[in-house]
Scaffold this motif. Structure first.
Motif, PDB file in Angstrom:
ATOM      1  N   VAL A  56      14.812  34.454 -97.603  1.00 21.32           N
ATOM      2  CA  VAL A  56      15.043  35.585 -98.511  1.00 21.32           C
ATOM      3  C   VAL A  56      15.007  35.103 -99.959  1.00 21.32           C
ATOM      4  CG1 VAL A  56      16.390  37.033 -96.941  1.00 21.32           C
ATOM      5  CG2 VAL A  56      17.533  35.300 -98.274  1.00 21.32           C
ATOM      6  N   ASP A  58      17.472  35.516-102.071  1.00 22.05           N
ATOM      7  CA  ASP A  58      18.824  35.161-102.502  1.00 22.05           C
ATOM      8  C   ASP A  58      19.095  33.676-102.286  1.00 22.05           C
ATOM      9  OD1 ASP A  58      19.271  37.868-103.010  1.00 22.05           O
ATOM     10  OD2 ASP A  58      19.972  38.211-100.961  1.00 22.05           O
ATOM     11  N   ARG A  84      13.954  39.671 -92.079  1.00 24.80           N
ATOM     12  CA  ARG A  84      14.497  39.914 -93.417  1.00 24.80           C
ATOM     13  C   ARG A  84      15.365  41.169 -93.407  1.00 24.80           C
ATOM     14  NH1 ARG A  84      11.134  39.253 -98.789  1.00 24.80           N
ATOM     15  NH2 ARG A  84      10.656  37.416 -97.587  1.00 24.80           N
ATOM     16  N   ASN A  85      16.480  41.116 -94.077  1.00 20.18           N
ATOM     17  CA  ASN A  85      17.437  42.227 -94.226  1.00 20.18           C
ATOM     18  C   ASN A  85      18.061  42.670 -92.907  1.00 20.18           C
ATOM     19  OD1 ASN A  85      16.968  42.268 -96.990  1.00 20.18           O
ATOM     20  ND2 ASN A  85      15.309  43.737 -96.783  1.00 20.18           N
ATOM     21  N   SER A  86      18.052  41.825 -91.882  1.00 19.91           N
ATOM     22  CA  SER A  86      18.692  42.222 -90.632  1.00 19.91           C
ATOM     23  C   SER A  86      19.980  41.444 -90.370  1.00 19.91           C
ATOM     24  CB  SER A  86      17.739  42.021 -89.450  1.00 19.91           C
ATOM     25  OG  SER A  86      17.613  40.648 -89.139  1.00 19.91           O
TER      26      SER A  86
END
Length: 98
Positions: A56, A58, A84-86
């Motif tokens: 990611v 971040d 991603r984002n899970s």
């Protein structure tokens, strides 16, 4: 009139789901995949003894070792990659206080 592409009867593989206790985190990066793309950090997470990779933008993740996490992932030749984002904190309903 344009039609959609057909998969000739092939079914898509369902997403694999996982959850467990985060044991260890390591970060690599930043990596620049191609021009114009933001820097990506590759986090290696050990969850219940299994190693997963999470990539990611971040630099820091909002988790610490000992947190219970839930996620979706896929298995590829390079290992297990978390989508991603899970990645999120798992809240046990039996211990949740309102």
């Amino acid at each position: 009139m344009a039609g959609g592409f057909r998969r000739s009867g092939q079914q898509r593989q369902p997403k694999l789901q996982g959850r467990g206790t985060l044991e260890k985190m390591e970060r690599e990066g930043p990596f620049k995949e191609w021009l114009g793309m933001p820097d990506l950090y590759r986090h290696t997470l050990v969850i219940d003894g299994d190693t997963y990779t999470y990539q990611v933008e971040d630099a820091e993740l909002p988790f610490v070792p000992g947190d219970k996490v839930v996620f979706r992932y896929k298995e590829v030749k390079a290992g297990k990659w978390i989508d991603r984002n899970s990645l999120g904190t798992w809240i046990d309903p039996s211990t949740y206080n309102q």
